[in-house]
Design a protein around this motif. Structure first.
Motif, short mmCIF file in Angstrom:
data_model
loop_
_atom_site.label_atom_id
_atom_site.label_comp_id
_atom_site.label_asym_id
_atom_site.label_seq_id
_atom_site.Cartn_x
_atom_site.Cartn_y
_atom_site.Cartn_z
N UNK A 66 0.82 -1.21 0.00
CA UNK A 66 0.00 0.00 0.00
C UNK A 66 0.85 1.26 0.00
N UNK A 67 1.86 1.30 0.88
CA UNK A 67 2.72 2.48 0.94
C UNK A 67 3.50 2.66 -0.37
N UNK A 68 3.97 1.55 -0.92
CA UNK A 68 4.69 1.62 -2.19
C UNK A 68 3.80 2.13 -3.31
N UNK A 69 2.57 1.67 -3.34
CA UNK A 69 1.63 2.10 -4.37
C UNK A 69 1.29 3.58 -4.22
N UNK A 70 1.12 4.03 -2.98
CA UNK A 70 0.81 5.45 -2.74
C UNK A 70 1.98 6.33 -3.17
N UNK A 71 3.21 5.93 -2.81
CA UNK A 71 4.39 6.70 -3.25
C UNK A 71 4.44 6.78 -4.76
N UNK A 72 4.22 5.65 -5.41
CA UNK A 72 4.28 5.61 -6.87
C UNK A 72 3.22 6.51 -7.49
N UNK A 73 2.01 6.45 -6.97
CA UNK A 73 0.91 7.25 -7.51
C UNK A 73 1.17 8.74 -7.36
N UNK A 74 1.63 9.14 -6.17
CA UNK A 74 1.88 10.57 -5.94
C UNK A 74 3.06 11.05 -6.79
N UNK A 75 4.13 10.27 -6.85
CA UNK A 75 5.29 10.64 -7.67
C UNK A 75 4.92 10.74 -9.14
N UNK A 76 4.10 9.83 -9.63
CA UNK A 76 3.66 9.86 -11.02
C UNK A 76 2.83 11.12 -11.30
N UNK A 77 1.98 11.47 -10.35
CA UNK A 77 1.15 12.67 -10.47
C UNK A 77 2.01 13.93 -10.54
N UNK A 78 3.00 14.00 -9.67
CA UNK A 78 3.88 15.17 -9.63
C UNK A 78 4.69 15.27 -10.92
N UNK A 79 5.23 14.13 -11.37
CA UNK A 79 6.03 14.13 -12.61
C UNK A 79 5.19 14.53 -13.81
N UNK A 80 3.95 14.02 -13.87
CA UNK A 80 3.08 14.32 -15.01
C UNK A 80 2.65 15.78 -15.04
N UNK A 81 2.59 16.42 -13.88
CA UNK A 81 2.14 17.82 -13.81
C UNK A 81 3.15 18.77 -14.44
N UNK A 82 4.42 18.42 -14.35
CA UNK A 82 5.46 19.30 -14.88
C UNK A 82 5.58 20.62 -14.14
N UNK A 83 5.00 20.69 -12.97
CA UNK A 83 4.99 21.93 -12.20
C UNK A 83 6.15 21.98 -11.21
N UNK A 84 7.06 22.97 -11.35
CA UNK A 84 8.17 23.10 -10.39
C UNK A 84 7.67 23.35 -8.97
#
Length: 204
Positions: A66-84
């Motif tokens: 669960x923790x691994x999946x949450x980290x992955x989901x949040x990191x993917x969201x941040x990377x996809x946003x392209x927002x500094x």
């Protein structure tokens, strides 16, 4: 189901399989003990402590996935946003993202509007976490931290009894078949987490 979810469930079932010969040995020993006949639905205090150590391993597998999946989901969201700015905010809070169950679940809710506290299996899992904490940090007894808020502690004890466990003298007494039952509960939770978050991740 994703490959990572399948692997997590497989690990849980391996732990369950590890428990089976121990459970058979306990059952055989209890059948020869007249003192145990009247209390056959529950394990003894020492047997319960042994069982709780396996339960702790089950919960740890569910937590790891669960923790691994949450980290992955949040990191993917941040990377996809392209927002500094979003990246800076994430980096600032990264270390506390999954320091506890509450922080991990809140991070997924706050960053991606997905609240795992609403899934069907969470109600049982959140009290399995309490049992794991008692097993890992209290030697099979509820910890001082768990007992600190009396109202919350009474709720925990009530729910745990509703799940089939007993509390005697502060010690948790486990019912027979608990490991098999909780393995299924945790696998159901993993599948629900997987269903809700798989599309949010960069790695399937």
């Amino acid at each position: 189901m994703s490959e990572s979810a399948e692997m997590a469930c497989r690990s849980i079932m391996y732990i369950c399989a590890d428990w089976e010969p121990v459970a058979r040995s306990i059952d055989e020993e209890d059948r020869t003990s007249l003192a145990r006949i009247a209390d056959s639905d529950f394990l003894s205090s020492s047997e319960s402590a042994q069982c709780l150590s396996y339960l702790a391993r089950l919960v740890s597998q569910g937590e790891s996935f669960t923790f691994g999946r949450i980290r992955n989901a949040v990191e993917s969201h941040v990377a996809a946003s392209g927002s500094p700015m979003l990246l800076q905010l994430y980096e600032k809070n990264r270390n506390s993202l999954d320091s506890t169950w509450d922080s991990a679940l809140s991070a997924l809710r706050d960053w991606l509007s997905v609240d795992l506290r609403g899934v069907t299996s969470w109600e049982r899992v959140k009290f399995l976490i309490e049992l794991r904490n008692a097993a890992a940090h209290g030697g099979g007894r509820f910890t001082e931290r768990q007992r600190k808020n009396l109202q919350q502690f009474e709720k925990i004890k009530k729910e745990i009894r509703n799940m089939g466990y007993e509390v005697k003298g502060g010690r948790i007494i486990v019912f027979r078949g608990a490991i098999r039952k909780e393995a299924r509960s945790l696998c159901a939770f993993i599948q629900e987490v997987d269903d809700l978050t798989r599309a949010l991740c960069s790695i399937q």
